[in-house]
Scaffold this motif. Structure first.
Motif, PDB file in Angstrom:
ATOM      1  N   ALA A 174     -38.958  10.089 -30.909  1.00  0.00           N
ATOM      2  CA  ALA A 174     -38.653  11.357 -30.260  1.00  0.00           C
ATOM      3  C   ALA A 174     -37.438  11.228 -29.336  1.00  0.00           C
ATOM      4  N   ARG A 175     -37.363  10.134 -28.623  1.00  0.00           N
ATOM      5  CA  ARG A 175     -36.263   9.944 -27.663  1.00  0.00           C
ATOM      6  C   ARG A 175     -34.911   9.879 -28.361  1.00  0.00           C
ATOM      7  N   PHE A 176     -34.841   9.179 -29.492  1.00  0.00           N
ATOM      8  CA  PHE A 176     -33.559   8.954 -30.159  1.00  0.00           C
ATOM      9  C   PHE A 176     -33.376   9.803 -31.420  1.00  0.00           C
ATOM     10  N   GLU A 177     -34.362  10.672 -31.698  1.00  0.00           N
ATOM     11  CA  GLU A 177     -34.320  11.502 -32.906  1.00  0.00           C
ATOM     12  C   GLU A 177     -34.029  10.626 -34.130  1.00  0.00           C
ATOM     13  N   ALA A 234     -42.716   7.393 -29.323  1.00  0.00           N
ATOM     14  CA  ALA A 234     -41.878   7.727 -28.170  1.00  0.00           C
ATOM     15  C   ALA A 234     -40.414   7.441 -28.467  1.00  0.00           C
ATOM     16  N   ALA A 235     -40.134   6.308 -29.099  1.00  0.00           N
ATOM     17  CA  ALA A 235     -38.753   5.966 -29.441  1.00  0.00           C
ATOM     18  C   ALA A 235     -38.187   6.927 -30.474  1.00  0.00           C
ATOM     19  N   ALA A 266     -37.619  -0.174 -30.721  1.00  0.00           N
ATOM     20  CA  ALA A 266     -38.615   0.064 -29.676  1.00  0.00           C
ATOM     21  C   ALA A 266     -39.217  -1.279 -29.260  1.00  0.00           C
TER      22      ALA A 266
END
Length: 310
Positions: A113-116, A110-111, A205
């Motif tokens: 994807a969120r922050f690329e 998730a981290a 994360a």
């Protein structure tokens, strides 16, 4: 959104109980599709001592488990051997003395994807057995990794244990770890330093935490202070291996190291005389300072890659 394929990697060397705990914790991950996962266990013992244990674990795993035997000793050799067999777009590293809660991998993904992010790191919580009472607070701190309370981008990096790497961002997708750090560790620091200079994005994360259960023989000041000294060598060594070497950086770190070694060494001495509970913490700082100053060949300490009986 489609889940990317992830290879979970656990390097191990003659630590079968810890390996079983770490591997089984990956089997219990939630919020991820097991069809997109694989576990690669790399055995860095000269004899294939973990093979039977891995075969037994594979029988209970919800995804493929791949056994890799890398007899050539060295932590970089082990990681590279696993990377060469891994097929994932992302690589999640877990050490054989770590245990991941059920939401660990989902939080890392998730981290990312969120922050690329090119690399995501999570916290590590050191856990000493109940019988360890001397310097317990310091020892649990030493084997922990702390970071920001909130998820976000980082301007620095941590170690490989409890991390997620994007393979496409690596300078070499199959052998990214430098063999010059095989026996002293820090191969991950070298890799992440190269990536940082190339513009890589690092993220944190906080929900992706793991337990760390050090083997009993490591829960002593003899071990941790030697490791602190080796950690201190990192900044000076990193400047030295640049091409060309960063001589100004080496000098700067050595001067800082002298100051830290003297100041914290004196304070540690006073704390020991007075029985202060902070003694071990301060001695650790002094050792890291000394490492920045004494960083070259004769002062390197081998922690990894020793053959059985060595």
């Amino acid at each position: 959104m489609t889940q990317p394929r992830v290879s979970l990697i656990i390097p191990t060397q003659r630590r079968l109980d810890g390996l079983a705990t770490a591997a089984r914790s990956t089997f219990r991950q939630v919020g991820v599709d097991p069809a997109g996962l694989e576990l690669v266990v790399v055995d860095n013992d000269q004899a294939p001592s973990a093979q039977a244990t891995v075969a037994a674990l594979a029988a209970e795993a919800p995804f493929p488990v791949i056994y890799v035997h890398e007899p050539e000793p060295g932590v970089a050799n082990a990681r590279n051997a696993a990377m060469a067999r891994a097929s994932g777009e992302f690589i999640a590293f877990l050490d054989d003395d770590e245990e991941a809660p059920a939401g660990w991998l989902c939080a890392l993904l998730a981290a990312q994807a969120r922050f690329e992010a090119d690399v995501v790191f999570g916290p590590v919580r050191g856990r000493a057995p109940a019988e360890v009472t001397r310097h317990r607070a310091y020892l649990e701190w030493f084997f922990s990794r702390e970071g920001p309370a909130e998820a976000g981008l980082l301007d620095h990096y941590y170690g490989c244990g409890d991390s997620l790497l994007k393979r496409a961002s690596l300078p070499d997708p199959t052998r990214p770890f430098s063999a010059i750090r095989n026996h002293i560790g820090g191969e991950d620091d070298l890799l992440f330093g190269v990536m940082q200079r190339a513009g890589a994005r690092f993220a944190w994360a906080p929900e992706a935490w793991v337990w760390e259960d050090p083997v009993r023989s490591r829960l002593t000041l003899d071990y941790t202070i030697a490791r602190a000294f080796a950690y201190g060598q990192g900044p000076s060594s990193a400047c030295a291996i640049q091409d060309p070497p960063d001589r100004l950086g080496i000098a700067r770190w050595m001067v800082i190291g002298v100051g830290q070694a003297v100041v914290y060494g004196l304070i540690a001495g006073l704390q020991r005389l007075t029985g202060s509970s902070r003694y071990a913490f301060t001695l650790d700082k002094a050792a890291r300072g000394l490492g920045k100053t004494l960083w070259w060949g004769p002062f390197k300490i081998a922690f990894y890659g020793l053959r059985a009986g060595a």
